[in-house]
Design a protein around this motif. Structure first.
Motif, PDB file in Angstrom:
ATOM      1  N   LYS A  27       0.826  -1.207   0.000  1.00  0.00           N
ATOM      2  CA  LYS A  27       0.000   0.000   0.000  1.00  0.00           C
ATOM      3  C   LYS A  27       0.861   1.258   0.000  1.00  0.00           C
ATOM      4  CE  LYS A  27      -3.749   2.353   2.476  1.00  0.00           C
ATOM      5  NZ  LYS A  27      -4.687   2.285   3.628  1.00  0.00           N
ATOM      6  N   ASN A  28       1.931   1.238   0.811  1.00  0.00           N
ATOM      7  CA  ASN A  28       2.800   2.408   0.924  1.00  0.00           C
ATOM      8  C   ASN A  28       4.071   2.281   0.088  1.00  0.00           C
ATOM      9  OD1 ASN A  28       1.468   1.828   3.801  1.00  0.00           O
ATOM     10  ND2 ASN A  28       1.577   4.044   3.501  1.00  0.00           N
ATOM     11  N   GLN A  29       4.226   1.112  -0.569  1.00  0.00           N
ATOM     12  CA  GLN A  29       5.445   0.841  -1.340  1.00  0.00           C
ATOM     13  C   GLN A  29       6.687   1.019  -0.461  1.00  0.00           C
ATOM     14  OE1 GLN A  29       5.454  -0.125  -4.979  1.00  0.00           O
ATOM     15  NE2 GLN A  29       3.498  -0.671  -4.045  1.00  0.00           N
ATOM     16  N   ASN A  30       6.567   0.602   0.780  1.00  0.00           N
ATOM     17  CA  ASN A  30       7.676   0.727   1.729  1.00  0.00           C
ATOM     18  C   ASN A  30       8.178  -0.670   2.086  1.00  0.00           C
ATOM     19  OD1 ASN A  30       9.462   2.035   3.509  1.00  0.00           O
ATOM     20  ND2 ASN A  30       8.092   1.642   5.233  1.00  0.00           N
ATOM     21  N   PHE A  31       9.429  -0.744   2.505  1.00  0.00           N
ATOM     22  CA  PHE A  31       9.994  -2.048   2.851  1.00  0.00           C
ATOM     23  C   PHE A  31      11.168  -1.852   3.804  1.00  0.00           C
ATOM     24  CE2 PHE A  31      12.182  -0.532  -0.917  1.00  0.00           C
ATOM     25  CZ  PHE A  31      13.522  -0.714  -0.595  1.00  0.00           C
ATOM     26  N   PHE A  32      11.549  -2.941   4.477  1.00  0.00           N
ATOM     27  CA  PHE A  32      12.775  -2.965   5.264  1.00  0.00           C
ATOM     28  C   PHE A  32      13.242  -4.409   5.376  1.00  0.00           C
ATOM     29  CE2 PHE A  32       9.181  -2.769   8.269  1.00  0.00           C
ATOM     30  CZ  PHE A  32       9.340  -3.967   8.936  1.00  0.00           C
ATOM     31  N   ASP A  33      14.492  -4.569   5.800  1.00  0.00           N
ATOM     32  CA  ASP A  33      15.109  -5.893   5.873  1.00  0.00           C
ATOM     33  C   ASP A  33      14.977  -6.489   7.265  1.00  0.00           C
ATOM     34  OD1 ASP A  33      16.028  -5.840   3.220  1.00  0.00           O
ATOM     35  OD2 ASP A  33      17.830  -4.728   3.789  1.00  0.00           O
ATOM     36  N   ILE A  34      14.893  -7.813   7.301  1.00  0.00           N
ATOM     37  CA  ILE A  34      14.995  -8.555   8.556  1.00  0.00           C
ATOM     38  C   ILE A  34      15.981  -9.694   8.326  1.00  0.00           C
ATOM     39  CG2 ILE A  34      12.640  -8.001   9.287  1.00  0.00           C
ATOM     40  CD1 ILE A  34      11.852 -10.865   8.476  1.00  0.00           C
ATOM     41  N   GLY A  76      19.755  -2.804  15.116  1.00  0.00           N
ATOM     42  CA  GLY A  76      20.624  -1.780  15.677  1.00  0.00           C
ATOM     43  C   GLY A  76      21.761  -1.419  14.739  1.00  0.00           C
ATOM     44  N   TYR A  77      22.304  -2.418  14.062  1.00  0.00           N
ATOM     45  CA  TYR A  77      23.392  -2.180  13.102  1.00  0.00           C
ATOM     46  C   TYR A  77      22.910  -1.316  11.940  1.00  0.00           C
ATOM     47  CZ  TYR A  77      26.688  -3.224   9.322  1.00  0.00           C
ATOM     48  OH  TYR A  77      27.571  -3.124   8.272  1.00  0.00           O
ATOM     49  N   GLN A  78      21.740  -1.639  11.396  1.00  0.00           N
ATOM     50  CA  GLN A  78      21.208  -0.850  10.289  1.00  0.00           C
ATOM     51  C   GLN A  78      20.944   0.600  10.708  1.00  0.00           C
ATOM     52  OE1 GLN A  78      17.817  -3.367   8.963  1.00  0.00           O
ATOM     53  NE2 GLN A  78      18.916  -3.470   7.037  1.00  0.00           N
ATOM     54  N   GLN A  79      20.375   0.772  11.887  1.00  0.00           N
ATOM     55  CA  GLN A  79      20.092   2.125  12.361  1.00  0.00           C
ATOM     56  C   GLN A  79      21.383   2.891  12.635  1.00  0.00           C
ATOM     57  OE1 GLN A  79      17.490   1.164  15.643  1.00  0.00           O
ATOM     58  NE2 GLN A  79      15.655   1.186  14.345  1.00  0.00           N
ATOM     59  N   TYR A  80      22.388   2.202  13.149  1.00  0.00           N
ATOM     60  CA  TYR A  80      23.695   2.812  13.383  1.00  0.00           C
ATOM     61  C   TYR A  80      24.309   3.271  12.057  1.00  0.00           C
ATOM     62  CZ  TYR A  80      28.751   2.905  14.163  1.00  0.00           C
ATOM     63  OH  TYR A  80      30.085   3.266  14.183  1.00  0.00           O
ATOM     64  N   LEU A  81      24.255   2.412  11.026  1.00  0.00           N
ATOM     65  CA  LEU A  81      24.784   2.802   9.722  1.00  0.00           C
ATOM     66  C   LEU A  81      24.052   4.009   9.156  1.00  0.00           C
ATOM     67  CD1 LEU A  81      25.531  -0.475   7.710  1.00  0.00           C
ATOM     68  CD2 LEU A  81      27.121   1.022   8.915  1.00  0.00           C
ATOM     69  N   GLY A  82      22.738   4.076   9.391  1.00  0.00           N
ATOM     70  CA  GLY A  82      21.973   5.217   8.915  1.00  0.00           C
ATOM     71  C   GLY A  82      22.480   6.520   9.521  1.00  0.00           C
ATOM     72  N   VAL A  83      22.810   6.478  10.819  1.00  0.00           N
ATOM     73  CA  VAL A  83      23.340   7.667  11.489  1.00  0.00           C
ATOM     74  C   VAL A  83      24.706   8.040  10.907  1.00  0.00           C
ATOM     75  CG1 VAL A  83      24.197   8.571  13.686  1.00  0.00           C
ATOM     76  CG2 VAL A  83      22.078   7.235  13.617  1.00  0.00           C
ATOM     77  N   THR A  96       4.486   1.959   8.658  1.00  0.00           N
ATOM     78  CA  THR A  96       4.661   1.576   7.250  1.00  0.00           C
ATOM     79  C   THR A  96       5.017   2.761   6.365  1.00  0.00           C
ATOM     80  OG1 THR A  96       2.287   1.850   6.811  1.00  0.00           O
ATOM     81  CG2 THR A  96       3.045  -0.336   7.493  1.00  0.00           C
ATOM     82  N   MET A  97       5.401   3.866   6.977  1.00  0.00           N
ATOM     83  CA  MET A  97       5.760   5.047   6.210  1.00  0.00           C
ATOM     84  C   MET A  97       7.232   4.988   5.808  1.00  0.00           C
ATOM     85  SD  MET A  97       2.894   6.465   6.052  1.00  0.00           S
ATOM     86  CE  MET A  97       3.364   8.009   5.255  1.00  0.00           C
ATOM     87  N   PRO A  98       7.625   5.737   4.764  1.00  0.00           N
ATOM     88  CA  PRO A  98       9.035   5.749   4.349  1.00  0.00           C
ATOM     89  C   PRO A  98       9.958   6.090   5.514  1.00  0.00           C
ATOM     90  CG  PRO A  98       7.683   6.850   2.702  1.00  0.00           C
ATOM     91  CD  PRO A  98       6.779   6.556   3.865  1.00  0.00           C
ATOM     92  N   GLY A  99      11.093   5.396   5.559  1.00  0.00           N
ATOM     93  CA  GLY A  99      12.032   5.624   6.646  1.00  0.00           C
ATOM     94  C   GLY A  99      11.688   4.897   7.918  1.00  0.00           C
ATOM     95  N   SER A 100      10.783   3.927   7.824  1.00  0.00           N
ATOM     96  CA  SER A 100      10.328   3.231   9.033  1.00  0.00           C
ATOM     97  C   SER A 100      11.442   2.439   9.706  1.00  0.00           C
ATOM     98  CB  SER A 100       9.165   2.304   8.693  1.00  0.00           C
ATOM     99  OG  SER A 100       9.550   1.339   7.724  1.00  0.00           O
ATOM    100  N   ALA A 101      12.467   2.041   8.937  1.00  0.00           N
ATOM    101  CA  ALA A 101      13.562   1.266   9.522  1.00  0.00           C
ATOM    102  C   ALA A 101      14.269   2.037  10.627  1.00  0.00           C
ATOM    103  CB  ALA A 101      14.564   0.874   8.436  1.00  0.00           C
ATOM    104  N   LYS A 102      14.293   3.365  10.514  1.00  0.00           N
ATOM    105  CA  LYS A 102      14.925   4.191  11.538  1.00  0.00           C
ATOM    106  C   LYS A 102      14.158   4.135  12.852  1.00  0.00           C
ATOM    107  CE  LYS A 102      16.625   7.631   8.196  1.00  0.00           C
ATOM    108  NZ  LYS A 102      16.593   9.067   7.815  1.00  0.00           N
TER     109      LYS A 102
END
Length: 327
Positions: free
Chosen positions: A33-40, A75-82, A54-60
Motif C-alpha cells: 500500500k505504501n510501497q515501503n519495505f525494510f530488511d529482517i 541496531g546495526y542498520q540504524q547505526y549505519l543510517g546515522v 509503514t511510512m518511508p524511513g520506518s527502519a529508523k
C-alpha cells in the motif's frame, strides 16, 4: 521471490507462522500500500516481535524484541543510517570548503574517524556472531585487506601487480560460496559478477578458468552448486561479449544429476556457434546421446577450442545438454 504473505488486522497486527522454519538469510518485508519495505534477518531462532510503522524511513524507527540477533541487526542498520548522515554532512562541508586546504584536511580526518569506528563495530559484531547468519552476512561485507608490500625493494609497477594478485587470490576469503545463507544476502551476486566481469582480465581462458573456480567453491551444497552453475551459465550466454569471445557451458545430465560440466573457450569466436540450453525440467527424462563413446557425433567435440576445463559433480543440478541454432 515471494516467500510468504500476511494480512494485518484492524489494529495493524499481523503474525507470520509456519510449521517449518524459513531458510536462513536476509529477507525483505514489503508493504504494497505504501510501497515501503525494510530488511529482517532470519537465523536458527525465528521467534521475535517487530514494532514499526509503514511510512518511508520506518527502519529508523523500528523496534524489535525476543531475538538478540535480530535486535543486533536492526541496531546495526540504524547505526549505519546515522553514520551515513554524518558522511553526507561532511561531504557537503568538504565541497563548501573548496580552496581551504586546512579545513578539508580536518574533514578528511573526520571521515577517517568514522570509517575506523564503523570498522571496529563491524569487527566486534562479527566476533560475537561467529558462525551465525549475522556473522556470515557482516563478514561478507568486509573488503580484502591487501598488504602494502612497501617494505619490499621493488618498483611501484611490481608492487601494484603484487597487490592485484593478492586481491584476486583472496577475493573469496570472506565469501563462503558453498553456504546457502549467502544466496539470501543482497550483495553476493553483485560481488561475484564484479569479480568475473571486472577483476578478472577479460580474456576467454581467464574468464573460463575463474568460472570453474567459482563453481568449485560452491561445491558441497546442492543449492549453492545449482545456483552458481545456472547463474554463470546465464551470465556467459546472455552477454554478447562473452558469446563473441567463445566462452560456453556444456552440461550433461544423468539420473543422479550432473554427469559433467564443461566450460569451453575458443579464440576463433563463435562463428556458427550453437549454444547449450537448459531445458524445462519436464524434458529431463529424455535420453541423452552417449558422446563419450561416440565423440565423432558430438557437435562440440571437434570444435577448435583452445582451452578446455572439465568439472564433474554428482547429485546436483538437473539439466540436459542440447544444441540450439540460436545465434
Amino acid at each position: 521471490l515471494v516467500k510468504d504473505t500476511v494480512v494485518t488486522d484492524a489494529k495493524g497486527f499481523a503474525r507470520f507462522t509456519r510449521e517449518t522454519s524459513y531458510d536462513e538469510g536476509i529477507y525483505l518485508l514489503f508493504f504494497p500500500k505504501n510501497q515501503n519495505f525494510f530488511d529482517i534477518i532470519l537465523g536458527e531462532n525465528q521467534k521475535f516481535e517487530i514494532q514499526c510503522d509503514t511510512m518511508p524511513g520506518s527502519a529508523k524507527r523500528m523496534k524489535t524484541r525476543g531475538n538478540k540477533m535480530m535486535e543486533q541487526f536492526v541496531g546495526y542498520q540504524q547505526y549505519l543510517g546515522v553514520q551515513q548522515e554524518k558522511y553526507k554532512h561532511l561531504s557537503d562541508e568538504f565541497k563548501q570548503a573548496e580552496g581551504d586546504t586546512a579545513r578539508q584536511s580536518e574533514l578528511r580526518k573526520a571521515y577517517k574517524l568514522i570509517d575506523e569506528e564503523v570498522k571496529a563495530r563491524n569487527e566486534a559484531l562479527i566476533a560475537e556472531n561467529k558462525g551465525n547468519c549475522l556473522g556470515i552476512f557482516l563478514n561478507g561485507l568486509r573488503d580484502v585487506d591487501i598488504p602494502s608490500f612497501k617494505d619490499e625493494a621493488l618498483p611501484d609497477s611490481i608492487i601494484q601487480q603484487k597487490r592485484y594478485n593478492y586481491y584476486r587470490a583472496h577475493y573469496f576469503d570472506n565469501l563462503p560460496l558453498n553456504d546457502p545463507r549467502m544466496l539470501r544476502t543482497p550483495y553476493i551476486v553483485g560481488k561475484v559478477d564484479k569479480y568475473i566481469t571486472e577483476v578478472v582480465p577479460q580474456i576467454p581462458d581467464s574468464v573460463a578458468a575463474e568460472c570453474v573456480r567459482v563453481i568449485t567453491l560452491a561445491e558441497g551444497n546442492d543449492d549453492t552448486f545449482r545456483y552458481w552453475v545456472s547463474h554463470l551459465y546465464n551470465l556467459m550466454n546472455n552477454s554478447k561479449w562473452y558469446r563473441a569471445a567463445g566462452i560456453g557451458f556444456h552440461l550433461e545430465e544423468e539420473d543422479a544429476g550432473i554427469r559433467s560440466l564443461e566450460i569451453l573457450t575458443s579464440s576463433n569466436g563463435i562463428s556458427g556457434w550453437q549454444r547449450v540450453e537448459i531445458l524445462d525440467p519436464a524434458a529431463l527424462n529424455a535420453p541423452m546421446p552417449d558422446y563419450a563413446n561416440d565423440p565423432d557425433n558430438d557437435p562440440l567435440y571437434n570444435r577448435p577450442f583452445d582451452y578446455y576445463y572439465h568439472l564433474t559433480k554428482n547429485g546436483a543440478y538437473y539439466v540436459k545438454a542440447v544444441l540450439s541454432s540460436d545465434q
